[in-house]
Write an enzyme that holds these catalytic residues in place. Structure first.
Site, mmCIF file in Angstrom:
data_model
loop_
_atom_site.group_PDB
_atom_site.id
_atom_site.type_symbol
_atom_site.label_atom_id
_atom_site.label_comp_id
_atom_site.label_asym_id
_atom_site.label_seq_id
_atom_site.Cartn_x
_atom_site.Cartn_y
_atom_site.Cartn_z
ATOM 1 N N ARG A 1 0.996 -0.999 0.155
ATOM 2 C CA ARG A 1 -0.015 -0.045 0.101
ATOM 3 C C ARG A 1 0.777 1.604 0.018
ATOM 4 N NH1 ARG A 1 -2.216 -3.692 4.110
ATOM 5 N NH2 ARG A 1 -4.035 -4.162 3.396
ATOM 6 N N HIS B 1 -3.024 -9.855 3.812
ATOM 7 C CA HIS B 1 -4.808 -9.723 4.092
ATOM 8 C C HIS B 1 -4.855 -10.874 5.536
ATOM 9 C CE1 HIS B 1 -6.210 -8.440 -0.269
ATOM 10 N NE2 HIS B 1 -5.856 -7.320 0.140
ATOM 11 N N TYR C 1 -8.873 -11.888 -6.558
ATOM 12 C CA TYR C 1 -8.262 -11.738 -7.393
ATOM 13 C C TYR C 1 -8.342 -13.216 -8.583
ATOM 14 C CZ TYR C 1 -5.989 -7.703 -5.079
ATOM 15 O OH TYR C 1 -6.001 -6.448 -4.659
ATOM 16 N N ARG D 1 -0.636 -2.531 -6.730
ATOM 17 C CA ARG D 1 -0.958 -2.854 -5.650
ATOM 18 C C ARG D 1 -1.853 -4.623 -5.937
ATOM 19 N NH1 ARG D 1 -1.083 -4.799 -0.307
ATOM 20 N NH2 ARG D 1 -2.758 -5.139 0.535
ATOM 21 N N LYS E 1 -1.931 -3.188 8.444
ATOM 22 C CA LYS E 1 -3.028 -2.124 8.916
ATOM 23 C C LYS E 1 -2.861 -3.060 10.191
ATOM 24 C CE LYS E 1 -6.422 -0.987 5.427
ATOM 25 N NZ LYS E 1 -7.681 -1.233 4.791
ATOM 26 N N HIS F 1 -2.674 2.479 -5.780
ATOM 27 C CA HIS F 1 -3.208 1.119 -5.434
ATOM 28 C C HIS F 1 -3.548 0.280 -6.716
ATOM 29 C CE1 HIS F 1 -4.841 -0.870 -1.669
ATOM 30 N NE2 HIS F 1 -5.677 -0.943 -2.627
#
Length: 294
Positions: free
Chosen positions: A150, A266, A275, A243, A172, A240
């Site tokens: 990110r 994730h 994806y 990514r 995150k 983004h």
């Protein structure tokens, strides 16, 4: 409210933009309740909160053209606040138990093609006269595509996060993951470090602005806007999107979904599974164009 916001920031480590949105959502809810209930809001009125009151607020926000994704965030903010009040022993309500989260339409990430992604990185030199700034921007953009970072993760890197062929990334929620550095990305970073006019200590942010401060994400976004214009790329070509392209291209080359999940940071495999739909969609497009009867 201040204690709740402090907990969200320090314990749950929500991003500043999310914190701001949560505070705004709660303020709008309280203002709505004051009009809806015909008077100032007290602890007693919050204890008497009904599911119908929450639905009325959500319906009003929907009428104001708020989308499902934003409505889901609003509901998440309200649930978080009332859960905090319950943990603190202030009040408890079951009103939210009957409220369903708005269904969010599934949108596919818009990845660049392999050629578009490579051309984007290669064209950075043509956008900037200062060699060290060009090297810096190329390194950041290379990290988005070549390591799946990110933009916030790339700009938060320190020199200490760089090991020989591995990158320590803080994602995150403060979760740390290790991402291998392919040779072109490592070379782009090394070129930037060689040309950078600033002394970089191991614990300091790696990427700097022209005055020596921490590099702003907005500057990289503006660089991508220039690249979009120069290369005639679609508006969806953002940092983004690089990514997304990283994950899509890995999957298209037979990459393992679990491994891609780890590389992207994730928490859930279901987030990464989107994806597979992107890759299938691209496959069908190619099939339709290439088949004689397509």
């Amino acid at each position: 409210m201040a204690l709740w916001m402090r907990e969200l920031g320090s314990v749950k480590r929500l991003a500043a933009n999310t914190l701001e949105a949560y505070g705004r959502d709660l303020g709008q809810f309280m203002s709505f309740l004051a009009g809806h209930m015909g008077g100032p809001i007290s602890l007693q009125s919050l204890k008497e909160l009904r599911a119908a009151d929450i639905r009325a607020f959500m319906a009003q926000r929907r009428e104001e053209s708020l989308g499902s994704r934003s409505l889901a965030r609003v509901l998440s903010a309200l649930k978080s606040f009332f859960a905090f009040l319950e943990r603190e022993g202030v009040l408890a309500t079951e009103a939210f138990n009957a409220i369903r989260t708005p269904k969010i339409p599934r949108s596919l990430p818009k990845a660049l093609t392999v050629v578009e992604a490579k051309n984007t990185i290669a064209a950075v030199d043509e956008m900037e006269e200062q060699p060290w700034v060009a090297a810096r921007d190329m390194a950041v953009i290379s990290l988005c595509y070549g390591a799946g970072l990110r933009i916030s993760e790339a700009l938060a890197l320190t020199k200490d996060d760089l090991e020989s062929d591995v990158l320590r990334v803080t994602g995150k929620g403060g979760k740390i993951r290790m991402v291998p550095l392919i040779t072109p990305v490592r070379q782009a970073i090394d070129e930037y470090l060689k040309l950078s006019p600033f002394k970089l200590w191991p614990e300091d942010p790696l990427f700097r602005g022209v005055r020596g401060g921490v590099l702003s994400a907005r500057l990289i976004q503006k660089r991508m806007e220039q690249l979009r214009s120069a290369l005639s790329l679609p508006p969806s070509a953002t940092p983004h999107a690089l990514r997304h392209s990283f994950a899509t291209h890995l999957l298209g080359k037979g990459g393992d979904l679990r491994a891609i999940q780890e590389l992207l940071g994730h928490a859930s495999l279901s987030t990464t599974q989107i994806y597979t739909a992107v890759d299938t969609e691209r496959l069908m497009e190619s099939y339709a164009k290439a088949h004689p009867r397509g």
